[in-house]
Design a protein around this motif. Structure first.
Motif, PDB file in Angstrom:
ATOM      1  N   HIS A  49      -5.775 -16.346  -5.243  1.00 17.52           N
ATOM      2  CA  HIS A  49      -6.042 -14.906  -5.307  1.00 17.52           C
ATOM      3  C   HIS A  49      -6.733 -14.579  -6.629  1.00 17.52           C
ATOM      4  O   HIS A  49      -6.464 -15.203  -7.656  1.00 17.52           O
ATOM      5  N   ALA A  50      -7.620 -13.589  -6.584  1.00 16.54           N
ATOM      6  CA  ALA A  50      -8.248 -13.037  -7.777  1.00 16.54           C
ATOM      7  C   ALA A  50      -7.795 -11.595  -7.926  1.00 16.54           C
ATOM      8  O   ALA A  50      -7.964 -10.795  -6.994  1.00 16.54           O
ATOM      9  N   LEU A  51      -7.225 -11.268  -9.073  1.00 13.38           N
ATOM     10  CA  LEU A  51      -6.598  -9.965  -9.285  1.00 13.38           C
ATOM     11  C   LEU A  51      -7.403  -9.153 -10.290  1.00 13.38           C
ATOM     12  O   LEU A  51      -7.641  -9.600 -11.418  1.00 13.38           O
ATOM     13  N   HIS A  52      -7.808  -7.952  -9.897  1.00 12.08           N
ATOM     14  CA  HIS A  52      -8.414  -6.988 -10.800  1.00 12.08           C
ATOM     15  C   HIS A  52      -7.281  -6.089 -11.299  1.00 12.08           C
ATOM     16  O   HIS A  52      -6.809  -5.218 -10.576  1.00 12.08           O
ATOM     17  N   MET A  88       8.857 -10.865   6.674  1.00 11.16           N
ATOM     18  CA  MET A  88       7.400 -11.033   6.536  1.00 11.16           C
ATOM     19  C   MET A  88       6.750  -9.669   6.336  1.00 11.16           C
ATOM     20  O   MET A  88       7.109  -8.692   6.978  1.00 11.16           O
ATOM     21  N   THR A  89       5.808  -9.597   5.409  1.00 11.40           N
ATOM     22  CA  THR A  89       5.120  -8.350   5.103  1.00 11.40           C
ATOM     23  C   THR A  89       4.052  -8.064   6.142  1.00 11.40           C
ATOM     24  O   THR A  89       3.215  -8.902   6.442  1.00 11.40           O
ATOM     25  N   ALA A  90       4.094  -6.856   6.694  1.00 13.87           N
ATOM     26  CA  ALA A  90       3.102  -6.487   7.711  1.00 13.87           C
ATOM     27  C   ALA A  90       1.754  -6.225   7.060  1.00 13.87           C
ATOM     28  O   ALA A  90       1.660  -5.735   5.945  1.00 13.87           O
ATOM     29  N   SER A  91       0.715  -6.566   7.770  1.00 14.22           N
ATOM     30  CA  SER A  91      -0.641  -6.312   7.285  1.00 14.22           C
ATOM     31  C   SER A  91      -0.963  -4.834   7.425  1.00 14.22           C
ATOM     32  O   SER A  91      -0.574  -4.186   8.394  1.00 14.22           O
ATOM     33  N   VAL A  92      -1.661  -4.289   6.419  1.00 15.14           N
ATOM     34  CA  VAL A  92      -2.086  -2.899   6.443  1.00 15.14           C
ATOM     35  C   VAL A  92      -3.486  -2.831   7.030  1.00 15.14           C
ATOM     36  O   VAL A  92      -4.409  -3.488   6.540  1.00 15.14           O
ATOM     37  N   ASN A  93      -3.644  -2.063   8.080  1.00 18.70           N
ATOM     38  CA  ASN A  93      -4.958  -1.907   8.695  1.00 18.70           C
ATOM     39  C   ASN A  93      -5.756  -0.842   7.957  1.00 18.70           C
ATOM     40  O   ASN A  93      -5.272   0.262   7.723  1.00 18.70           O
ATOM     41  N   ILE A  94      -6.971  -1.189   7.577  1.00 20.45           N
ATOM     42  CA  ILE A  94      -7.857  -0.253   6.897  1.00 20.45           C
ATOM     43  C   ILE A  94      -8.952   0.148   7.870  1.00 20.45           C
ATOM     44  O   ILE A  94      -9.684  -0.703   8.380  1.00 20.45           O
ATOM     45  N   ALA A  95      -9.061   1.431   8.137  1.00 21.68           N
ATOM     46  CA  ALA A  95     -10.080   1.919   9.069  1.00 21.68           C
ATOM     47  C   ALA A  95     -11.456   1.812   8.438  1.00 21.68           C
ATOM     48  O   ALA A  95     -11.610   1.818   7.211  1.00 21.68           O
ATOM     49  N   PRO A  96     -12.510   1.695   9.268  1.00 22.77           N
ATOM     50  CA  PRO A  96     -13.873   1.714   8.722  1.00 22.77           C
ATOM     51  C   PRO A  96     -14.095   2.951   7.864  1.00 22.77           C
ATOM     52  O   PRO A  96     -13.551   4.027   8.116  1.00 22.77           O
ATOM     53  N   SER A  97     -14.890   2.816   6.847  1.00 20.42           N
ATOM     54  CA  SER A  97     -15.095   3.888   5.887  1.00 20.42           C
ATOM     55  C   SER A  97     -15.766   5.103   6.514  1.00 20.42           C
ATOM     56  O   SER A  97     -16.720   4.969   7.291  1.00 20.42           O
ATOM     57  N   PRO A  98     -15.326   6.313   6.142  1.00 21.80           N
ATOM     58  CA  PRO A  98     -16.030   7.516   6.600  1.00 21.80           C
ATOM     59  C   PRO A  98     -17.440   7.607   6.031  1.00 21.80           C
ATOM     60  O   PRO A  98     -18.283   8.336   6.578  1.00 21.80           O
ATOM     61  N   LEU A  99     -17.716   6.860   4.963  1.00 23.24           N
ATOM     62  CA  LEU A  99     -19.058   6.890   4.386  1.00 23.24           C
ATOM     63  C   LEU A  99     -20.077   6.171   5.261  1.00 23.24           C
ATOM     64  O   LEU A  99     -21.292   6.285   5.029  1.00 23.24           O
ATOM     65  N   LEU A 100     -19.611   5.459   6.284  1.00 21.41           N
ATOM     66  CA  LEU A 100     -20.541   4.887   7.263  1.00 21.41           C
ATOM     67  C   LEU A 100     -21.235   5.965   8.094  1.00 21.41           C
ATOM     68  O   LEU A 100     -22.216   5.680   8.792  1.00 21.41           O
ATOM     69  N   ALA A 118      -4.589  -8.681   0.736  1.00 27.63           N
ATOM     70  CA  ALA A 118      -3.460  -7.958   0.134  1.00 27.63           C
ATOM     71  C   ALA A 118      -2.125  -8.361   0.743  1.00 27.63           C
ATOM     72  O   ALA A 118      -1.140  -8.552   0.029  1.00 27.63           O
ATOM     73  N   ALA A 119      -2.059  -8.508   2.061  1.00 27.47           N
ATOM     74  CA  ALA A 119      -0.783  -8.822   2.713  1.00 27.47           C
ATOM     75  C   ALA A 119      -0.247 -10.168   2.254  1.00 27.47           C
ATOM     76  O   ALA A 119       0.957 -10.313   1.971  1.00 27.47           O
ATOM     77  N   ALA A 120      -1.115 -11.165   2.160  1.00 27.81           N
ATOM     78  CA  ALA A 120      -0.668 -12.489   1.713  1.00 27.81           C
ATOM     79  C   ALA A 120      -0.215 -12.448   0.263  1.00 27.81           C
ATOM     80  O   ALA A 120       0.780 -13.091  -0.114  1.00 27.81           O
ATOM     81  N   LEU A 121      -0.912 -11.688  -0.578  1.00 27.55           N
ATOM     82  CA  LEU A 121      -0.499 -11.563  -1.971  1.00 27.55           C
ATOM     83  C   LEU A 121       0.863 -10.894  -2.070  1.00 27.55           C
ATOM     84  O   LEU A 121       1.745 -11.370  -2.800  1.00 27.55           O
ATOM     85  N   VAL A 122       1.057  -9.798  -1.347  1.00 31.78           N
ATOM     86  CA  VAL A 122       2.336  -9.093  -1.385  1.00 31.78           C
ATOM     87  C   VAL A 122       3.471 -10.003  -0.905  1.00 31.78           C
ATOM     88  O   VAL A 122       4.553 -10.043  -1.499  1.00 31.78           O
ATOM     89  N   ALA A 123       3.236 -10.747   0.152  1.00 33.36           N
ATOM     90  CA  ALA A 123       4.262 -11.655   0.660  1.00 33.36           C
ATOM     91  C   ALA A 123       4.648 -12.683  -0.392  1.00 33.36           C
ATOM     92  O   ALA A 123       5.841 -12.980  -0.585  1.00 33.36           O
TER      93      ALA A 123
END
Length: 343
Positions: free
Chosen positions: A98-101, A1-13, A118-123
């Motif tokens: 899924h919608a892919l750009h 199973m593909t692990a989910s990638v955690n994205i930190a809150p944006s520094p632009l906040l 992303a994790a579900a798509l990669v899996a």
């Protein structure tokens, strides 16, 4: 199973005036203190929108384009470097998953996807690899997305960009809404891919606009978004997504039978509408609210925004059988419809 990638809150906040978004747009700024001004900036071709909460997936290897072509809705074989496409992953029954750009740099295909998908798509992609020469990776922790009100493909030396084709007709396809005079025709939009650790440098001193501004212009352009205009049973015809993302004669892919059957023999069971909401109050209805015709529920609100010229506006998906001149109530607010999907 593909692990989910955690994205930190944006520094632009941390920028002055930033107010964090909610729901699917949590982690980036909804606005920086003046969403009306931010909309105007985008309409003038200025400003940049922090979309670093979006997912980024890469597919490398010599078979990458033919492999993606075989599984998704758009023609992708022979895609030239720095040429954008939009494609969908459908369920076996033709529902949008899924919608892919999509944009390729000559050696790697980059897929921009909705936050949290992303994790579900990669899996799923990993489960479809078999013996083909492809490698799939979730690079969301290393790469970020910035939105710009520009319609040109990126040039050599610029960051790679995906250009939104909406509302043009891409390839052998069909529109379920208007072709001439479409309200989205004047909306230029592209999404830059930049190293996440260089996000602030990529913005530089350009004025920032939040997701509220970008979403208001998306809604006004009748542009569907995965997870908002879609649910577990959405087919592309219902939201006019064939025009940019579905090639009608590209060969077999999962869900193709539904695409062909509805296009050739029937009409979609539901249809997207654009709503002008009564602006006399100060509260917007919540996304997901029932759309009522009299006392009967006929659909649901999918997106809502406050446009700087048109006031409160929304998108909704309603039953196809609803009269095209019907007026609705949403959370007690009167809503006049403009037909988007006529097929």
């Amino acid at each position: 199973m593909t692990a989910s990638v955690n994205i930190a809150p944006s520094p632009l906040l941390d920028r002055h005036g930033a107010v964090e978004g909610e729901g699917p747009d949590a982690g980036v700024a909804a606005h920086y203190g003046d969403p009306v001004r931010e909309q105007r900036l985008l309409e003038e071709g200025l400003g940049v929108v922090d979309l670093s909460h979006r997912g980024v997936v890469t597919v490398s290897g010599p078979d990458r384009l033919s492999w993606l072509h075989s599984m998704t809705t758009q023609e992708l074989t022979g895609l030239a470097p720095r040429t954008s496409r939009e494609s969908l992953v459908l369920s076996p029954k033709g529902h949008v998953e899924h919608a892919l750009h999509v944009v390729d740099d000559g050696t790697t295909t980059w897929l921009g996807v909705e936050p949290g998908t992303a994790a579900a798509l990669v899996a799923w992609l990993e489960s479809m690899r078999f013996m083909l020469r492809v490698e799939v990776a979730d690079v969301s922790a290393e790469w970020a997305v910035l939105g710009e009100p520009m319609g040109s493909e990126s040039a050599d030396g610029e960051p790679l960009a995906w250009v939104d084709p909406w509302p043009g007709l891409v390839g052998d396809t069909v529109a379920y809404g208007p072709v001439d005079g479409h309200p989205g025709a004047g909306r230029a939009w592209r999404e830059l891919l930049v190293p996440r650790d260089g996000l602030e440098a990529a913005v530089g001193d350009r004025p920032l606009a939040g997701t509220w501004a970008a979403e208001a212009l998306r809604v006004a352009a009748w542009r569907p978004r995965l997870g908002l205009e879609t649910d577990h049973r959405t087919i592309p015809h219902e939201v006019d997504w064939l025009r940019t993302a579905v090639h009608l004669h590209k060969g077999c892919y999962r869900g193709q039978e539904t695409i062909a059957r509805v296009h050739n023999l029937g009409r979609p069971p539901r249809r997207l509408v654009f709503l002008h909401l009564d602006g006399s109050g100060h509260v917007l209805p919540a996304v997901g609210s029932p759309v009522l015709l009299g006392e009967r529920e006929v659909g649901r609100l999918t997106s809502v925004a406050r446009h700087h010229e048109d006031g409160p506006v929304a998108l909704a998906v309603v039953k196809r059988s609803v009269p095209e001149d019907a007026e609705f109530l949403v959370d007690g607010i009167a809503a006049a419809q403009t037909v988007v999907v006529t097929g």
